[in-house]
Each structure stands twice: as C-alpha cells, then as structure tokens.
Design an enzyme around this catalytic site. Structure first.
Site, PDB file in Angstrom:
ATOM      1  N   SER A 212     -57.895  -5.330 -17.960  1.00 57.15           N
ATOM      2  CA  SER A 212     -57.159  -4.525 -16.989  1.00 57.15           C
ATOM      3  C   SER A 212     -56.455  -5.443 -16.015  1.00 57.15           C
ATOM      4  O   SER A 212     -57.038  -6.392 -15.507  1.00 57.15           O
ATOM      5  CB  SER A 212     -58.135  -3.610 -16.241  1.00 57.15           C
ATOM      6  OG  SER A 212     -57.482  -2.988 -15.166  1.00 57.15           O
ATOM      7  N   ARG A 213     -55.190  -5.094 -15.762  1.00 53.40           N
ATOM      8  CA  ARG A 213     -54.428  -5.882 -14.791  1.00 53.40           C
ATOM      9  C   ARG A 213     -54.693  -5.372 -13.385  1.00 53.40           C
ATOM     10  O   ARG A 213     -54.280  -5.949 -12.419  1.00 53.40           O
ATOM     11  CB  ARG A 213     -52.929  -5.807 -15.129  1.00 53.40           C
ATOM     12  CG  ARG A 213     -52.611  -6.287 -16.540  1.00 53.40           C
ATOM     13  CD  ARG A 213     -51.387  -5.627 -17.117  1.00 53.40           C
ATOM     14  NE  ARG A 213     -51.335  -4.218 -16.779  1.00 53.40           N
ATOM     15  CZ  ARG A 213     -50.229  -3.520 -16.675  1.00 53.40           C
ATOM     16  NH1 ARG A 213     -49.072  -4.076 -16.897  1.00 53.40           N
ATOM     17  NH2 ARG A 213     -50.275  -2.244 -16.353  1.00 53.40           N
TER      18      ARG A 213
ATOM     19  N   ILE B  41     -56.202   8.099 -19.031  1.00 54.00           N
ATOM     20  CA  ILE B  41     -56.998   8.598 -20.164  1.00 54.00           C
ATOM     21  C   ILE B  41     -58.289   7.797 -20.343  1.00 54.00           C
ATOM     22  O   ILE B  41     -59.324   8.345 -20.750  1.00 54.00           O
ATOM     23  CB  ILE B  41     -56.153   8.643 -21.467  1.00 54.00           C
ATOM     24  CG1 ILE B  41     -56.811   9.538 -22.495  1.00 54.00           C
ATOM     25  CG2 ILE B  41     -55.914   7.246 -22.034  1.00 54.00           C
ATOM     26  CD1 ILE B  41     -56.983  10.970 -22.063  1.00 54.00           C
TER      27      ILE B  41
ATOM     28  N   ASP C 277     -44.599  12.967 -25.939  1.00 54.79           N
ATOM     29  CA  ASP C 277     -45.936  12.415 -25.643  1.00 54.79           C
ATOM     30  C   ASP C 277     -46.986  13.523 -25.744  1.00 54.79           C
ATOM     31  O   ASP C 277     -47.960  13.378 -26.484  1.00 54.79           O
ATOM     32  CB  ASP C 277     -45.956  11.714 -24.276  1.00 54.79           C
ATOM     33  CG  ASP C 277     -47.339  11.181 -23.968  1.00 54.79           C
ATOM     34  OD1 ASP C 277     -47.756  10.195 -24.589  1.00 54.79           O
ATOM     35  OD2 ASP C 277     -48.038  11.808 -23.130  1.00 54.79           O
TER      36      ASP C 277
ATOM     37  N   LYS D 104     -53.274   7.729 -29.089  1.00 53.82           N
ATOM     38  CA  LYS D 104     -52.040   8.251 -29.664  1.00 53.82           C
ATOM     39  C   LYS D 104     -50.884   8.013 -28.697  1.00 53.82           C
ATOM     40  O   LYS D 104     -51.142   7.973 -27.488  1.00 53.82           O
ATOM     41  CB  LYS D 104     -52.170   9.738 -30.010  1.00 53.82           C
ATOM     42  CG  LYS D 104     -52.723  10.648 -28.911  1.00 53.82           C
ATOM     43  CD  LYS D 104     -52.007  11.025 -27.692  1.00 53.82           C
ATOM     44  CE  LYS D 104     -50.574  11.276 -27.567  1.00 53.82           C
ATOM     45  NZ  LYS D 104     -50.233  11.821 -26.188  1.00 53.82           N
TER      46      LYS D 104
HETATM   47  P1  NAP Z   1     -51.362   5.366 -17.713  1.00 52.47           P
HETATM   48  O1  NAP Z   1     -52.470   5.865 -16.864  1.00 52.47           O
HETATM   49  O2  NAP Z   1     -49.983   5.374 -17.181  1.00 52.47           O
HETATM   50  O3  NAP Z   1     -51.584   3.889 -18.228  1.00 52.47           O
HETATM   51  C1  NAP Z   1     -52.716   3.434 -18.879  1.00 52.47           C
HETATM   52  C2  NAP Z   1     -53.053   2.020 -18.465  1.00 52.47           C
HETATM   53  O4  NAP Z   1     -52.482   1.092 -19.391  1.00 52.47           O
HETATM   54  C3  NAP Z   1     -52.515   1.562 -17.113  1.00 52.47           C
HETATM   55  O5  NAP Z   1     -53.296   2.056 -16.076  1.00 52.47           O
HETATM   56  C4  NAP Z   1     -52.633   0.058 -17.259  1.00 52.47           C
HETATM   57  O6  NAP Z   1     -53.998  -0.309 -17.099  1.00 52.47           O
HETATM   58  C5  NAP Z   1     -52.258  -0.150 -18.716  1.00 52.47           C
HETATM   59  N1  NAP Z   1     -50.849  -0.495 -18.857  1.00 52.47           N
HETATM   60  C6  NAP Z   1     -49.793   0.209 -18.407  1.00 52.47           C
HETATM   61  N2  NAP Z   1     -48.650  -0.438 -18.725  1.00 52.47           N
HETATM   62  C7  NAP Z   1     -49.009  -1.549 -19.378  1.00 52.47           C
HETATM   63  C8  NAP Z   1     -48.291  -2.626 -19.938  1.00 52.47           C
HETATM   64  N3  NAP Z   1     -46.958  -2.673 -19.896  1.00 52.47           N
HETATM   65  N4  NAP Z   1     -48.991  -3.609 -20.530  1.00 52.47           N
HETATM   66  C9  NAP Z   1     -50.327  -3.577 -20.598  1.00 52.47           C
HETATM   67  N5  NAP Z   1     -51.068  -2.571 -20.063  1.00 52.47           N
HETATM   68  C10 NAP Z   1     -50.405  -1.571 -19.475  1.00 52.47           C
HETATM   69  O7  NAP Z   1     -51.334   6.183 -19.084  1.00 52.47           O
HETATM   70  P2  NAP Z   1     -52.375   7.196 -19.721  1.00 52.47           P
HETATM   71  O8  NAP Z   1     -52.050   8.578 -19.288  1.00 52.47           O
HETATM   72  O9  NAP Z   1     -53.756   6.712 -19.558  1.00 52.47           O
HETATM   73  O10 NAP Z   1     -51.889   7.120 -21.241  1.00 52.47           O
HETATM   74  C11 NAP Z   1     -52.166   5.991 -22.058  1.00 52.47           C
HETATM   75  C12 NAP Z   1     -52.089   6.416 -23.496  1.00 52.47           C
HETATM   76  O11 NAP Z   1     -53.045   7.468 -23.701  1.00 52.47           O
HETATM   77  C13 NAP Z   1     -50.726   6.996 -23.900  1.00 52.47           C
HETATM   78  O12 NAP Z   1     -50.383   6.574 -25.184  1.00 52.47           O
HETATM   79  C14 NAP Z   1     -50.930   8.493 -23.859  1.00 52.47           C
HETATM   80  O13 NAP Z   1     -50.116   9.181 -24.787  1.00 52.47           O
HETATM   81  C15 NAP Z   1     -52.396   8.595 -24.259  1.00 52.47           C
HETATM   82  N6  NAP Z   1     -53.032   9.824 -23.768  1.00 52.47           N
HETATM   83  C16 NAP Z   1     -52.927  10.200 -22.465  1.00 52.47           C
HETATM   84  C17 NAP Z   1     -53.492  11.409 -22.053  1.00 52.47           C
HETATM   85  C18 NAP Z   1     -53.428  11.885 -20.631  1.00 52.47           C
HETATM   86  O14 NAP Z   1     -53.830  13.036 -20.358  1.00 52.47           O
HETATM   87  N7  NAP Z   1     -52.979  11.089 -19.679  1.00 52.47           N
HETATM   88  C19 NAP Z   1     -54.165  12.224 -22.955  1.00 52.47           C
HETATM   89  C20 NAP Z   1     -54.320  11.771 -24.255  1.00 52.47           C
HETATM   90  C21 NAP Z   1     -53.737  10.578 -24.652  1.00 52.47           C
HETATM   91  P3  NAP Z   1     -54.477  -1.586 -16.266  1.00 52.47           P
HETATM   92  O15 NAP Z   1     -53.935  -1.408 -14.897  1.00 52.47           O
HETATM   93  O16 NAP Z   1     -55.956  -1.446 -16.354  1.00 52.47           O
HETATM   94  O17 NAP Z   1     -53.938  -2.795 -16.968  1.00 52.47           O
END
Ligand code: NAP
Length: 313
Positions: free
Chosen positions: A41-42, A19, A173, A95
């Site tokens: 970012s890790r 996101i 989610d 969110k």
């Molecule tokens: P994602 O790609 O799986 O993860 C987001 C990033 O968060 C990871 O790339 C990592 O970044 C970091 N992260 C993951 N696990 C972590 C941990 N245990 N501790 C610290 N950092 C961690 O997820 P996403 O889809 O972007 O979703 C993230 C949030 O946005 C969720 O709450 C989701 O509901 C919301 N969201 C997502 C979407 C969608 O379409 N995907 C849409 C709207 C809202 P680094 O490697 O850079 O550390």
C-alpha cells in the site's frame, strides 16, 4: 492416520482501498484457510499488518507469502500480477481482470507456464441467486432478457478519478458485474449486436450505456447501465422463458419466479470468493474467464459514442 490440518496460506493484499477494506480484509479474517501476512500500500496499509511500498519489495522480502490478492484499479494490475506470477506466487484478481482482454490472456498463459493458480474473480457470480438461477434456466427456452444496472456514481464511487480515465471503464465498472452474472446463468452464448455509449464531454469513459445482445437466433437481450440514477440503485436481470419469468434483484442477492421469491442460502459474495480461491489452491487449478470483459471490449469497439453533458463530482 489423522491428517495434519494445513497451515493457513499466507496472503498479501495489494491496494488497500474501498473494496479491500469493505470486503477482502473481513473475508480473509473469517476464512481459516488464509492469513493476511502483508499488504502493499502506498497509503499505509492496515494497522498491525506488515506493509511494503511495492509488489517487488514484498516479493523480495517475503518468499513465504504464497498468494497475492490484487485489489487495485485495473490499469496497474497487470504489472503486479506479472511480477507475482514470475515469482511463483498464486494470484487472485479483482474484477475486471485486466485493462485489456490481451492482458488477461497473457496472465492466463503465464500462470499455466509457471504452474501457479490464477483466479480472475467475478464477485457477482458468487451472489446468492447465481447458482439457483443458472440451474432454473438450464432446461428452459429463453424468449427475452432485460438487464437494468443503475446506480448513483456519486454514492458508489466518491472521489474515484480512475473510473473516468481511459481504462477505468466508466459505467462498465459496475455494468461488467451484470455481464458476469448474465454470462454465468444464461444457458446460451450471446454476442453484442449494438451499443450506445454516453460519454460526458469532460470525461474519457461512459456515464451510461445501452446494449443489445443476440444468440444468433431469435433471443434478444437488452441491457441499460446508468450512473445517473437517483433514489436508490437498481441492479436487476429479468429473463422470460417458456416456463415463466425469472427475476434477479439487488445484484443477484434475491431471486423471484413469476413474482414469488425463492429462499436462498447466502454465504456472502466475498467469503465465497475466498472459499473458491482456497479450493483452487488445494486442487492446483485456475479459473480465468475473460467473457464479461470481451463483451465490454465489444461495446467499446462496436458502440456509437454520444457526447453528453459534463459530469462534475
Ligand atoms: P479505490 O478505492 O479507488 O482504489 C483501490 C486502491 O488501489 C487504492 O486505495 C490504492 O491503494 C490502490 N491504487 C490506486 N491507484 C493505484 C495505482 N495507480 N497503482 C497502484 N495502486 C493503486 O478502488 P476500489 O473501489 O477499491 O476498486 C478497486 C478494484 O475493485 C476495481 O477494479 C473495482 O472494479 C473493484 N471493485 C470495487 C468495488 C467497490 O464497491 N468499490 C466492488 C467490487 C469490485 P493504496 O493506497 O493502498 O496503494
């Protein structure tokens, strides 16, 4: 006297995942009120932007970074938000705003005590139809609500393990997006009356959920969330009223009244989120509404859990 334009607010993104890359980084780049000053970012962050390995390291090294946008999954978000607020920084939360309702209430209170802005975002409330739908429904008598939020988890969450672990919310989610939109447009308060959660036998969170809500009188809202959808996603809300039927489709991007489409202005959900964050910062205000998360918590509390066939990626 002419006012000196305010310098853009230096902001850091924490968690550079799907996101952040798809939405937050482009929205910040397009908004003159913000400047992406750093990332946490890790996995390396963003080319050309200073990166830190932890929120604590960023807060220590960059006192000039006034705001943090927390884009990681919900479980690690609380500690990051807490640290940022304690350091006097403004915080925007993806969110859902917390892994539990109490986390959100704690952050809300902390941010008030620290006099910083906390923005618990619900991106679906910034869909093009959200405001027009709320206005259209405001004076009507509602007679029925039907929500269908169905998508293919393999398409929308490829390789995301956290959504299947406790605290990851499973199908809620995306489903919480529907609840955030519904609670923004519905003129009467609703509460959950029953829920069935279908949980794959090898996972901790539901792959589907059927919910029923009531206003305490004669209005019923039915919601079906499903991650097993094939052949294109369905993200729609239909509201029957004494003056016609309102349909929101494509997650609230389109609006129909009795089948006729209404023209809408659409700045885009995430550009509009940063516009709102900019306004909150300028006003020294916060925006924290835990209600969609409360409905999800109620579904886990009141819901009947059905074990269904295992889910493999
Ligand atoms: P994602 O790609 O799986 O993860 C987001 C990033 O968060 C990871 O790339 C990592 O970044 C970091 N992260 C993951 N696990 C972590 C941990 N245990 N501790 C610290 N950092 C961690 O997820 P996403 O889809 O972007 O979703 C993230 C949030 O946005 C969720 O709450 C989701 O509901 C919301 N969201 C997502 C979407 C969608 O379409 N995907 C849409 C709207 C809202 P680094 O490697 O850079 O550390």
């Amino acid at each position: 006297m002419t006012e000196t334009p305010r310098q853009p607010t230096p902001i850091a993104i924490v968690g550079v995942g799907k996101i952040a890359r798809d939405q937050h980084i482009p929205a910040i780049a397009a908004d003159p009120r913000f400047e992406l000053a750093a990332t946490v970012s890790r996995s390396g962050g963003v080319d050309g932007v200073e990166n830190h390995a932890s929120v604590e390291a960023l807060l220590e090294a960059r006192p000039d970074v006034e705001a943090l946008s927390l884009c990681m999954p919900p479980i690690p978000r609380f500690n990051a938000a807490r640290a940022a607020i304690a350091a006097g920084r403004h915080v925007m939360l993806e969110k859902p705003p917390g892994a539990t309702v109490a986390e959100v209430l704690t952050l809300d209170r902390m941010s008030r005590d620290a006099n910083v802005t906390l923005f618990a975002t619900w991106h679906s409330r910034h869909a093009a139809a959200a405001g027009p739908a709320r206005d259209w429904l405001a004076e009507k008598r509602l007679t029925g609500i039907r929500v269908d939020w169905k998508e293919d988890v393999r398409k929308w969450h490829p390789g995301q393990d956290w959504i299947w672990r406790a605290g990851g919310l499973g199908v809620f989610d995306p489903g919480i997006n529907a609840l955030s939109l519904l609670t923004a447009i519905c003129p009467v308060p609703l509460h959950l009356t029953s829920a069935t959660l279908s949980v794959p036998e090898n996972r901790a969170t539901p792959i589907a959920a059927d919910l029923e809500f009531s206003d305490g009188e004669d209005l019923t809202a039915m919601a079906a969330f499903d991650w097993r959808q094939k052949g294109g996603e369905i993200w729609q809300i239909e509201v029957e009223t004494d003056a016609g039927t309102l349909s929101l489709t494509e997650g609230g991007a389109r609006m129909f009244v009795d089948g006729t489409e209404r023209g809408l202005e659409d700045p885009g959900e995430y550009p509009d989120l940063y516009r709102r964050f900019g306004d909150l910062l300028a006003d020294g205000a916060s925006d924290v509404d835990p209600l969609p998360l409360i409905h999800v918590a109620d579904a886990f509390m009141l819901g009947r859990h059905l074990t269904v066939e295992p889910f493999e990626d």
